[in-house]
Scaffold this motif. Structure first.
Motif, PDB file in Angstrom:
ATOM      1  N   GLY A  41       0.739  -1.253   0.000  1.00 57.13           N
ATOM      2  CA  GLY A  41       0.000   0.000   0.000  1.00 57.13           C
ATOM      3  C   GLY A  41       0.768   1.301   0.000  1.00 57.13           C
ATOM      4  O   GLY A  41       0.166   2.343  -0.168  1.00 57.13           O
ATOM      5  N   ASN A  42       2.068   1.294   0.217  1.00 58.13           N
ATOM      6  CA  ASN A  42       2.813   2.547   0.254  1.00 58.13           C
ATOM      7  C   ASN A  42       4.161   2.333  -0.429  1.00 58.13           C
ATOM      8  O   ASN A  42       5.123   1.931   0.215  1.00 58.13           O
ATOM      9  CB  ASN A  42       2.995   3.017   1.703  1.00 58.13           C
ATOM     10  CG  ASN A  42       3.588   4.401   1.772  1.00 58.13           C
ATOM     11  OD1 ASN A  42       4.275   4.853   0.865  1.00 58.13           O
ATOM     12  ND2 ASN A  42       3.331   5.091   2.863  1.00 58.13           N
ATOM     13  N   PRO A  43       4.251   2.614  -1.729  1.00 58.76           N
ATOM     14  CA  PRO A  43       5.478   2.296  -2.460  1.00 58.76           C
ATOM     15  C   PRO A  43       6.709   3.056  -1.977  1.00 58.76           C
ATOM     16  O   PRO A  43       7.806   2.504  -1.970  1.00 58.76           O
ATOM     17  CB  PRO A  43       5.145   2.633  -3.910  1.00 58.76           C
ATOM     18  CG  PRO A  43       3.934   3.484  -3.863  1.00 58.76           C
ATOM     19  CD  PRO A  43       3.214   3.155  -2.589  1.00 58.76           C
ATOM     20  N   ALA A  44       6.567   4.298  -1.545  1.00 60.25           N
ATOM     21  CA  ALA A  44       7.729   5.058  -1.080  1.00 60.25           C
ATOM     22  C   ALA A  44       8.277   4.459   0.214  1.00 60.25           C
ATOM     23  O   ALA A  44       9.498   4.329   0.385  1.00 60.25           O
ATOM     24  CB  ALA A  44       7.355   6.519  -0.881  1.00 60.25           C
ATOM     25  N   TYR A  45       7.395   4.082   1.126  1.00 56.07           N
ATOM     26  CA  TYR A  45       7.808   3.460   2.382  1.00 56.07           C
ATOM     27  C   TYR A  45       8.488   2.123   2.098  1.00 56.07           C
ATOM     28  O   TYR A  45       9.540   1.819   2.664  1.00 56.07           O
ATOM     29  CB  TYR A  45       6.586   3.269   3.281  1.00 56.07           C
ATOM     30  CG  TYR A  45       6.884   2.616   4.603  1.00 56.07           C
ATOM     31  CD1 TYR A  45       7.498   3.325   5.631  1.00 56.07           C
ATOM     32  CD2 TYR A  45       6.543   1.291   4.836  1.00 56.07           C
ATOM     33  CE1 TYR A  45       7.772   2.728   6.845  1.00 56.07           C
ATOM     34  CE2 TYR A  45       6.805   0.691   6.044  1.00 56.07           C
ATOM     35  CZ  TYR A  45       7.419   1.409   7.050  1.00 56.07           C
ATOM     36  OH  TYR A  45       7.685   0.803   8.251  1.00 56.07           O
ATOM     37  N   ALA A  46       7.888   1.315   1.227  1.00 58.95           N
ATOM     38  CA  ALA A  46       8.473   0.022   0.879  1.00 58.95           C
ATOM     39  C   ALA A  46       9.858   0.203   0.262  1.00 58.95           C
ATOM     40  O   ALA A  46      10.786  -0.546   0.574  1.00 58.95           O
ATOM     41  CB  ALA A  46       7.551  -0.731  -0.078  1.00 58.95           C
ATOM     42  N   ALA A  47      10.028   1.192  -0.601  1.00 58.37           N
ATOM     43  CA  ALA A  47      11.328   1.448  -1.229  1.00 58.37           C
ATOM     44  C   ALA A  47      12.369   1.878  -0.199  1.00 58.37           C
ATOM     45  O   ALA A  47      13.521   1.448  -0.246  1.00 58.37           O
ATOM     46  CB  ALA A  47      11.191   2.507  -2.316  1.00 58.37           C
ATOM     47  N   ALA A  48      11.972   2.725   0.745  1.00 58.92           N
ATOM     48  CA  ALA A  48      12.904   3.184   1.768  1.00 58.92           C
ATOM     49  C   ALA A  48      13.349   2.031   2.662  1.00 58.92           C
ATOM     50  O   ALA A  48      14.529   1.912   3.007  1.00 58.92           O
ATOM     51  CB  ALA A  48      12.263   4.287   2.600  1.00 58.92           C
ATOM     52  N   LYS A  49      12.425   1.167   3.042  1.00 64.32           N
ATOM     53  CA  LYS A  49      12.775   0.027   3.888  1.00 64.32           C
ATOM     54  C   LYS A  49      13.607  -0.994   3.116  1.00 64.32           C
ATOM     55  O   LYS A  49      14.509  -1.613   3.682  1.00 64.32           O
ATOM     56  CB  LYS A  49      11.515  -0.616   4.468  1.00 64.32           C
ATOM     57  CG  LYS A  49      10.821   0.265   5.498  1.00 64.32           C
ATOM     58  CD  LYS A  49      11.746   0.595   6.661  1.00 64.32           C
ATOM     59  CE  LYS A  49      11.030   1.368   7.746  1.00 64.32           C
ATOM     60  NZ  LYS A  49      11.852   1.556   8.946  1.00 64.32           N
ATOM     61  N   ALA A  50      13.350  -1.168   1.831  1.00 67.45           N
ATOM     62  CA  ALA A  50      14.181  -2.046   1.008  1.00 67.45           C
ATOM     63  C   ALA A  50      15.603  -1.484   0.910  1.00 67.45           C
ATOM     64  O   ALA A  50      16.584  -2.236   0.963  1.00 67.45           O
ATOM     65  CB  ALA A  50      13.573  -2.220  -0.376  1.00 67.45           C
ATOM     66  N   ALA A  51      15.721  -0.170   0.791  1.00 69.10           N
ATOM     67  CA  ALA A  51      17.042   0.467   0.759  1.00 69.10           C
ATOM     68  C   ALA A  51      17.764   0.252   2.084  1.00 69.10           C
ATOM     69  O   ALA A  51      18.975  -0.021   2.106  1.00 69.10           O
ATOM     70  CB  ALA A  51      16.898   1.964   0.467  1.00 69.10           C
ATOM     71  N   LEU A  52      17.042   0.339   3.192  1.00 67.32           N
ATOM     72  CA  LEU A  52      17.637   0.111   4.508  1.00 67.32           C
ATOM     73  C   LEU A  52      18.153  -1.322   4.623  1.00 67.32           C
ATOM     74  O   LEU A  52      19.251  -1.552   5.145  1.00 67.32           O
ATOM     75  CB  LEU A  52      16.628   0.413   5.608  1.00 67.32           C
ATOM     76  CG  LEU A  52      17.144   0.341   7.034  1.00 67.32           C
ATOM     77  CD1 LEU A  52      18.243   1.367   7.268  1.00 67.32           C
ATOM     78  CD2 LEU A  52      16.007   0.547   8.011  1.00 67.32           C
ATOM     79  N   ASN A  53      17.392  -2.286   4.120  1.00 74.04           N
ATOM     80  CA  ASN A  53      17.841  -3.677   4.156  1.00 74.04           C
ATOM     81  C   ASN A  53      19.096  -3.873   3.304  1.00 74.04           C
ATOM     82  O   ASN A  53      20.013  -4.599   3.695  1.00 74.04           O
ATOM     83  CB  ASN A  53      16.729  -4.613   3.683  1.00 74.04           C
ATOM     84  CG  ASN A  53      15.617  -4.712   4.685  1.00 74.04           C
ATOM     85  OD1 ASN A  53      15.718  -4.236   5.801  1.00 74.04           O
ATOM     86  ND2 ASN A  53      14.527  -5.317   4.273  1.00 74.04           N
ATOM     87  N   ALA A  54      19.132  -3.239   2.140  1.00 71.67           N
ATOM     88  CA  ALA A  54      20.316  -3.336   1.284  1.00 71.67           C
ATOM     89  C   ALA A  54      21.523  -2.690   1.959  1.00 71.67           C
ATOM     90  O   ALA A  54      22.645  -3.207   1.879  1.00 71.67           O
ATOM     91  CB  ALA A  54      20.040  -2.682  -0.072  1.00 71.67           C
ATOM     92  N   TRP A  55      21.310  -1.576   2.630  1.00 71.65           N
ATOM     93  CA  TRP A  55      22.378  -0.890   3.364  1.00 71.65           C
ATOM     94  C   TRP A  55      22.927  -1.798   4.465  1.00 71.65           C
ATOM     95  O   TRP A  55      24.137  -1.917   4.647  1.00 71.65           O
ATOM     96  CB  TRP A  55      21.836   0.413   3.946  1.00 71.65           C
ATOM     97  CG  TRP A  55      22.801   1.206   4.732  1.00 71.65           C
ATOM     98  CD1 TRP A  55      22.858   1.331   6.081  1.00 71.65           C
ATOM     99  CD2 TRP A  55      23.870   2.020   4.235  1.00 71.65           C
ATOM    100  NE1 TRP A  55      23.877   2.155   6.454  1.00 71.65           N
ATOM    101  CE2 TRP A  55      24.513   2.588   5.340  1.00 71.65           C
ATOM    102  CE3 TRP A  55      24.324   2.304   2.952  1.00 71.65           C
ATOM    103  CZ2 TRP A  55      25.602   3.440   5.200  1.00 71.65           C
ATOM    104  CZ3 TRP A  55      25.419   3.153   2.826  1.00 71.65           C
ATOM    105  CH2 TRP A  55      26.039   3.715   3.935  1.00 71.65           C
ATOM    106  N   MET A  56      22.017  -2.464   5.194  1.00 71.87           N
ATOM    107  CA  MET A  56      22.425  -3.368   6.258  1.00 71.87           C
ATOM    108  C   MET A  56      23.278  -4.499   5.696  1.00 71.87           C
ATOM    109  O   MET A  56      24.320  -4.840   6.251  1.00 71.87           O
ATOM    110  CB  MET A  56      21.174  -3.919   6.956  1.00 71.87           C
ATOM    111  CG  MET A  56      21.426  -4.935   8.049  1.00 71.87           C
ATOM    112  SD  MET A  56      21.497  -6.659   7.508  1.00 71.87           S
ATOM    113  CE  MET A  56      19.953  -6.876   6.663  1.00 71.87           C
ATOM    114  N   ARG A  57      22.854  -5.096   4.579  1.00 72.05           N
ATOM    115  CA  ARG A  57      23.624  -6.185   3.975  1.00 72.05           C
ATOM    116  C   ARG A  57      24.995  -5.690   3.494  1.00 72.05           C
ATOM    117  O   ARG A  57      25.996  -6.411   3.607  1.00 72.05           O
ATOM    118  CB  ARG A  57      22.846  -6.807   2.822  1.00 72.05           C
ATOM    119  CG  ARG A  57      21.702  -7.689   3.302  1.00 72.05           C
ATOM    120  CD  ARG A  57      21.084  -8.481   2.168  1.00 72.05           C
ATOM    121  NE  ARG A  57      20.571  -7.655   1.090  1.00 72.05           N
ATOM    122  CZ  ARG A  57      19.342  -7.156   1.039  1.00 72.05           C
ATOM    123  NH1 ARG A  57      18.489  -7.405   2.001  1.00 72.05           N
ATOM    124  NH2 ARG A  57      18.964  -6.404   0.025  1.00 72.05           N
TER     125      ARG A  57
END
Length: 80
Positions: A41-57
């Motif tokens: 339901g919120n593409p910007a939020y999903a993109a930001a959290k996906a970026a955070l996961n990539a940053w963590m990895r």
């Protein structure tokens, strides 16, 4: 992106030099969301959290040799 990714990335980037090669090791724990795995339901939020996961990895991969661990807590959604 500023609140959900950029702020965490800038803070962790600033802390990395101090955390490298600590005798007891060091760790980052990021708080993400299941929305990073599948859009709800919120593409910007999903993109930001996906970026955070990539940053963590990326931190885990690049800084592991310096004694730094990185993990993410990824709770699921709850219908309220």
């Amino acid at each position: 992106m500023n609140l959900n990714f950029r702020s965490a990335a800038l803070l962790s980037q600033a802390l990395l030099p101090v955390m490298r090669n600590q005798p007891q090791g060091a760790a980052f724990v990021f708080i993400s969301s299941v929305n990073a795995q599948a859009h709800f339901g919120n593409p910007a939020y999903a993109a930001a959290k996906a970026a955070l996961n990539a940053w963590m990895r990326a931190i885990a991969t690049e800084e592991g040799r310096n004694g730094i661990r990185a993990n993410a807590v990824i709770p699921g959604s709850i219908r309220t």
